[in-house]
Design a protein around this motif. Structure first.
Motif, short mmCIF file in Angstrom:
data_model
loop_
_atom_site.label_atom_id
_atom_site.label_comp_id
_atom_site.label_asym_id
_atom_site.label_seq_id
_atom_site.Cartn_x
_atom_site.Cartn_y
_atom_site.Cartn_z
N TRP A 1 -53.83 46.96 -61.14
CA TRP A 1 -52.77 47.79 -60.58
C TRP A 1 -52.17 48.70 -61.66
O TRP A 1 -51.91 49.88 -61.43
CB TRP A 1 -51.69 46.92 -59.96
CG TRP A 1 -50.49 47.70 -59.50
CD1 TRP A 1 -49.27 47.75 -60.08
CD2 TRP A 1 -50.43 48.58 -58.37
NE1 TRP A 1 -48.44 48.59 -59.40
CE2 TRP A 1 -49.12 49.12 -58.33
CE3 TRP A 1 -51.34 48.95 -57.39
CZ2 TRP A 1 -48.71 50.01 -57.34
CZ3 TRP A 1 -50.94 49.84 -56.41
CH2 TRP A 1 -49.65 50.37 -56.38
N ASP A 2 -51.95 48.14 -62.85
CA ASP A 2 -51.42 48.95 -63.95
C ASP A 2 -52.37 50.08 -64.31
O ASP A 2 -51.95 51.21 -64.60
CB ASP A 2 -51.17 48.08 -65.18
CG ASP A 2 -50.04 47.08 -64.95
OD1 ASP A 2 -49.21 47.33 -64.06
OD2 ASP A 2 -50.01 46.05 -65.66
N ALA A 3 -53.69 49.80 -64.28
CA ALA A 3 -54.66 50.85 -64.59
C ALA A 3 -54.64 51.94 -63.52
O ALA A 3 -54.74 53.13 -63.84
CB ALA A 3 -56.06 50.23 -64.69
N PHE A 4 -54.50 51.54 -62.24
CA PHE A 4 -54.44 52.54 -61.17
C PHE A 4 -53.19 53.41 -61.30
O PHE A 4 -53.25 54.64 -61.17
CB PHE A 4 -54.45 51.84 -59.80
CG PHE A 4 -54.25 52.77 -58.64
CD1 PHE A 4 -55.26 53.63 -58.23
CD2 PHE A 4 -53.02 52.81 -57.97
CE1 PHE A 4 -55.07 54.49 -57.17
CE2 PHE A 4 -52.83 53.67 -56.90
CZ PHE A 4 -53.86 54.52 -56.50
N GLY B 1 -51.53 53.99 -64.02
CA GLY B 1 -51.73 54.84 -65.19
C GLY B 1 -52.64 56.02 -64.89
O GLY B 1 -52.40 57.14 -65.37
N PHE B 2 -53.69 55.78 -64.08
CA PHE B 2 -54.60 56.86 -63.73
C PHE B 2 -53.87 57.93 -62.90
O PHE B 2 -54.03 59.14 -63.14
CB PHE B 2 -55.79 56.31 -62.95
CG PHE B 2 -56.67 57.37 -62.34
CD1 PHE B 2 -57.55 58.10 -63.13
CD2 PHE B 2 -56.60 57.65 -60.98
CE1 PHE B 2 -58.35 59.09 -62.56
CE2 PHE B 2 -57.40 58.63 -60.41
CZ PHE B 2 -58.27 59.35 -61.21
N VAL B 3 -53.07 57.49 -61.91
CA VAL B 3 -52.34 58.45 -61.07
C VAL B 3 -51.34 59.23 -61.91
O VAL B 3 -51.22 60.46 -61.78
CB VAL B 3 -51.64 57.71 -59.91
CG1 VAL B 3 -50.74 58.66 -59.14
CG2 VAL B 3 -52.66 57.09 -58.97
N GLN B 4 -50.65 58.54 -62.78
CA GLN B 4 -49.70 59.23 -63.64
C GLN B 4 -50.40 60.25 -64.55
O GLN B 4 -49.91 61.37 -64.73
CB GLN B 4 -48.93 58.21 -64.49
CG GLN B 4 -47.98 57.33 -63.69
CD GLN B 4 -47.31 56.28 -64.56
OE1 GLN B 4 -47.67 56.09 -65.73
NE2 GLN B 4 -46.32 55.59 -63.99
N GLY B 5 -51.53 59.84 -65.09
CA GLY B 5 -52.28 60.77 -65.93
C GLY B 5 -52.77 61.98 -65.16
O GLY B 5 -52.76 63.11 -65.66
N LEU B 6 -53.21 61.76 -63.90
CA LEU B 6 -53.67 62.87 -63.07
C LEU B 6 -52.54 63.84 -62.77
O LEU B 6 -52.70 65.07 -62.85
CB LEU B 6 -54.27 62.33 -61.78
CG LEU B 6 -54.83 63.38 -60.80
CD1 LEU B 6 -55.96 64.16 -61.44
CD2 LEU B 6 -55.32 62.69 -59.52
#
Length: 317
Positions: free
Chosen positions: A249-252, A254-259
């Protein structure tokens, strides 16, 4: 005259024999190359806080002051992470000051704005505070890995001490011969020998001082990294499954935030692309459509000679 030269030469040879192996030249740190004593190392993972030495015994500090004790160099390397980089660094500095240690080198990378800072520290710690320092460092953040090394240099230390004693005896004998020299040639020869002995004495004294410092002060290398979330530390299967869900969940997130951050950075490019697509759609709609011609129908070609049906009966066979 010949008897005097022979006597001086024999005396110089006897002085050289007193040094034994002391006449062998050696550079600084040579005891490491000839050290054949045992070395021990240990690597282990640790949860946040509470780091302790797994190699140094509890009474090592008292034993180090004993002249008959083993000469052992203790070194350690720690890798740790923290969500509060400034607080972790302050805790490390406080541990250095509280244990009478000193910072040998410091390197800091990254920026506070991007929250990607990391640091490399090399700390020299008194051997009697080594265990306490490791425990204090463990309170600075989440310790991911600890590696320790114990190097026994007792045999090399004793060897250097023996060489020093032999060289000092040789220097004393050469000084006595210099007082008895009757000619300038004899004095020059003795002074040449004294110069070589003095150079070796300084070399071995420097090695012995370096070994004493390595034994008295342990070297601890620390790597500190700033992270958004701490790495999971579960050890059982259930804890690892829970950590895996949380980590996914943290990786997801982080991915959305990075996008989103990437799109914000690229907003001029996105705006230009939207305008170009809008113009192309408008231009495509205004283009006149080509009229479709009807497809020609195909008729069977007329027969050149019509065939009439024959009234004659077909022969039977």
């Amino acid at each position: 005259m010949k008897k005097r030269i022979t006597r001086i030469t024999a005396a110089l040879a006897a002085a050289a024999l007193l040094a034994g192996c002391g006449s062998i030249s050696s550079n600084d740190g040579g005891y490491y190359a000839t050290e054949a004593a045992a070395q021990e190392s240990c690597n282990y993972d640790s949860a946040a806080g509470g780091t302790d030495s797994s190699l140094m015994p509890a009474n090592a500090a008292e034993a180090a002051t004993d002249e008959t004790a083993q000469k052992i160099i203790y070194n350690a390397s720690l890798s740790m992470e923290s969500t509060d980089f400034d607080a972790a660094r302050e805790t490390l500095m406080a541990a250095v000051e509280a244990n009478n240690a000193w910072m040998e080198s410091t390197s800091v990378y990254g920026t506070e704005k991007d929250h990607d800072r990391s640091a490399d520290y090399t700390v020299r710690v008194p051997v009697d505070n080594y265990r306490a320092f490791l425990a204090a460092v463990g309170e600075a953040g989440s310790v991911r890995n600890v590696s320790e090394n114990a190097q026994n240099i007792t045999s090399s230390y004793i060897d250097v001490e023996s060489r020093l004693a032999a060289l000092e005896a040789q220097r004393t004998r050469l000084n006595e011969l210099a007082d008895q020299a009757e000619t300038t040639a004899d004095l020059l020869e003795i002074e040449s020998q004294l110069s070589d002995v003095q150079y070796q004495l300084e070399n071995y004294t420097r090695q012995l001082r370096n070994m004493d410092q390595q034994v008295s002060y342990s070297t601890v290398d620390i790597y500190l990294e700033e992270v958004a979330t701490l790495t999971p530390t579960g050890v059982t299967f259930t804890e690892r499954i829970a950590d895996a869900f949380g980590g996914g969940w943290d990786a997801f997130v982080g991915f959305v935030q990075g996008l989103v951050i990437a799109l914000v950075y690229l907003w001029p490019v996105v705006l230009i692309a939207v305008v170009v697509v809008f113009i192309l759609r408008k231009f495509w709609k205004k283009r006149p459509k080509k009229e479709k011609l009807p497809k020609p129908t195909q008729t069977p070609p007329p027969a050149e000679y019509p065939v009439k049906p024959s009234d004659e009966p077909k022969p039977k066979y």
